[in-house]
Design an enzyme around this catalytic site. Structure first.
Site, PDB file in Angstrom:
ATOM      1  N   LEU A  32     -32.248  63.977  -3.284  1.00 20.31           N
ATOM      2  CA  LEU A  32     -33.247  64.239  -4.344  1.00 20.31           C
ATOM      3  C   LEU A  32     -34.690  63.700  -4.117  1.00 20.31           C
ATOM      4  CD1 LEU A  32     -30.865  62.997  -7.184  1.00 20.31           C
ATOM      5  CD2 LEU A  32     -31.790  65.390  -6.700  1.00 20.31           C
ATOM      6  N   GLY A  33     -34.708  62.728  -3.282  1.00 24.73           N
ATOM      7  CA  GLY A  33     -35.968  62.159  -2.915  1.00 24.73           C
ATOM      8  C   GLY A  33     -36.040  60.878  -2.144  1.00 24.73           C
ATOM      9  N   GLY A  35     -38.298  57.246  -0.941  1.00 21.37           N
ATOM     10  CA  GLY A  35     -39.712  56.324  -1.156  1.00 21.37           C
ATOM     11  C   GLY A  35     -39.521  55.022  -0.277  1.00 21.37           C
ATOM     12  N   VAL A  40     -32.980  58.631  -2.343  1.00 20.99           N
ATOM     13  CA  VAL A  40     -32.022  59.188  -3.549  1.00 20.99           C
ATOM     14  C   VAL A  40     -31.126  60.316  -3.324  1.00 20.99           C
ATOM     15  CG1 VAL A  40     -31.909  59.385  -5.923  1.00 20.99           C
ATOM     16  CG2 VAL A  40     -33.452  57.994  -5.241  1.00 20.99           C
ATOM     17  N   ASP A 148     -43.055  49.234 -13.234  1.00 19.51           N
ATOM     18  CA  ASP A 148     -43.662  50.518 -12.504  1.00 19.51           C
ATOM     19  C   ASP A 148     -43.386  51.625 -13.726  1.00 19.51           C
ATOM     20  OD1 ASP A 148     -45.446  52.008 -10.933  1.00 19.51           O
ATOM     21  OD2 ASP A 148     -43.655  52.346  -9.585  1.00 19.51           O
TER      22      ASP A 148
END
Length: 342
Positions: A32-33, A35, A40, A148
């Site tokens: 999904l992503g 960082g 993820v 955040d």
């Protein structure tokens, strides 16, 4: 992979040769992503439930500081009540590939939606303000500061807004002992003065970010305009937020939430009371508990307008992001993972 799994995996990008296929009892379906802290994945539990699984990045597995951050996240995030948040389902910080599991939330991020469609309509804006304030009430009640909160960390699900990514959250009542950049994380467009100046952090930083987020949703612009990180941080310290285009009904509470002095900002519960029509919510004393049914009533009928024929961009799916840095939405994946403050 079955045809059903193939359909589900279309919500993500394919796994690469270095990605795991199984984590604990969870089968991974796609990515999904990613960082600064990890990646993820979209996964499926043994019972067939879709989940989002955040895995610490491999080069940091042996780093005691990163392990401590991940362990703290896992322990604290599971205490957050499921009120307009992504529920934490499982975690294994001691695994070879340490991971935390949350429910997978279908939907587009607020950042992506506003970029494609412009500001939220009045009814949706009120629901967003209430939903995010309710999520902060749950998060703060668990003794956690999100640190955040931003449009990329709010998913507009079919059932209302959901706050995600406690990747840089920290218990408010316990010093973690972590040092360096991990202590002053955030996104410049939504960072409070005390974060910028490295002063003590409290739940008030999330209230400031709530105000900025609502202003963004109402206008399509950041509360201190556009510019480099240095410019935005300077304005946050020395200028007032740009709220002229915010709905007059919300402008006073947004302004109050973005006062330079954190002691002058309302608590999340006080925000809720004010939003639900109780003016005593602005008082300095602790507010009484908010009735969850009131939140449910506000969110009834939540439905975002269908984009017109001229709209472009991904429809988006989201979930728990990869923090502590801004997660990057992977090319080809329709996920709500975006880089920077969006």
């Amino acid at each position: 992979m079955t045809s059903s799994d193939a359909s589900v995996a279309a919500k993500s990008v394919p796994l690469g040769p270095d990605d795991p296929r199984q984590l604990g009892t969870y089968t991974l379906l796609g990515k999904l992503g990613q960082g600064g802290m990890g990646t993820v994945y979209l996964g499926r539990s043994q019972r067939g439930r879709l989940v989002a699984i955040k895995v610490i990045r491999t080069e940091a597995v042996g780093n005691a500081e990163f392990r401590a951050r991940f362990r703290l996240e896992a322990e604290t995030a599971r205490r957050v009540a499921r009120v307009c948040t992504a529920e934490v389902l499982d975690a294994d910080p001691d695994a070879e590939w340490p991971f935390i599991v949350t429910e997978f939330i279908e939907g587009e991020t607020l950042a992506s939606y506003v970029k494609r469609n412009g500001p939220l309509a009045d009814a949706n804006l009120e629901q967003l303000a209430v939903g995010v304030a309710a999520a902060l009430t749950a998060i703060h009640s668990a003794g956690i500061v999100h640190r955040d909160l931003k449009p990329a960390n709010v998913i507009l699900s079919p059932f209302g807004p959901r706050v995600i990514d406690f990747g840089i959250a920290r218990t408010a009542d316990e010093g973690s002992g972590l040092t360096g950049d991990l202590q002053q994380l955030g996104t410049p467009a939504f960072m409070s003065p005390e974060q910028i100046e490295s002063r003590p952090i409290s739940s008030a930083v999330d209230i400031w970010a709530w105000g900025g987020l609502v202003a963004f949703a109402a206008t399509g612009h950041y509360p201190f305009g556009e510019g480099s990180a240095q410019v935005l941080l300077y304005r946050a310290l020395h200028e007032e937020p740009r709220l002229d285009d915010v709905d007059p009904a919300l402008r006073p509470i947004v302004w109050l939430s973005m006062r330079k002095d954190p002691a002058g900002r309302p608590s999340a519960q006080q925000l809720m009371l004010r939003l639900l029509g109780d003016p005593s919510g602005t008082g300095p004393e602790a507010a009484p508990a908010v009735n969850p049914e009131d939140v449910t009533n506000v969110l009834q009928g939540w439905q975002l307008p269908i984009p017109g024929p001229g709209a472009t961009g991904p429809t988006g799916t989201g979930g728990y992001t990869a923090g502590p840095d801004d997660a990057t939405r992977l090319p080809g994946g329709p996920g709500g993972y975006t880089a920077g403050p969006d």
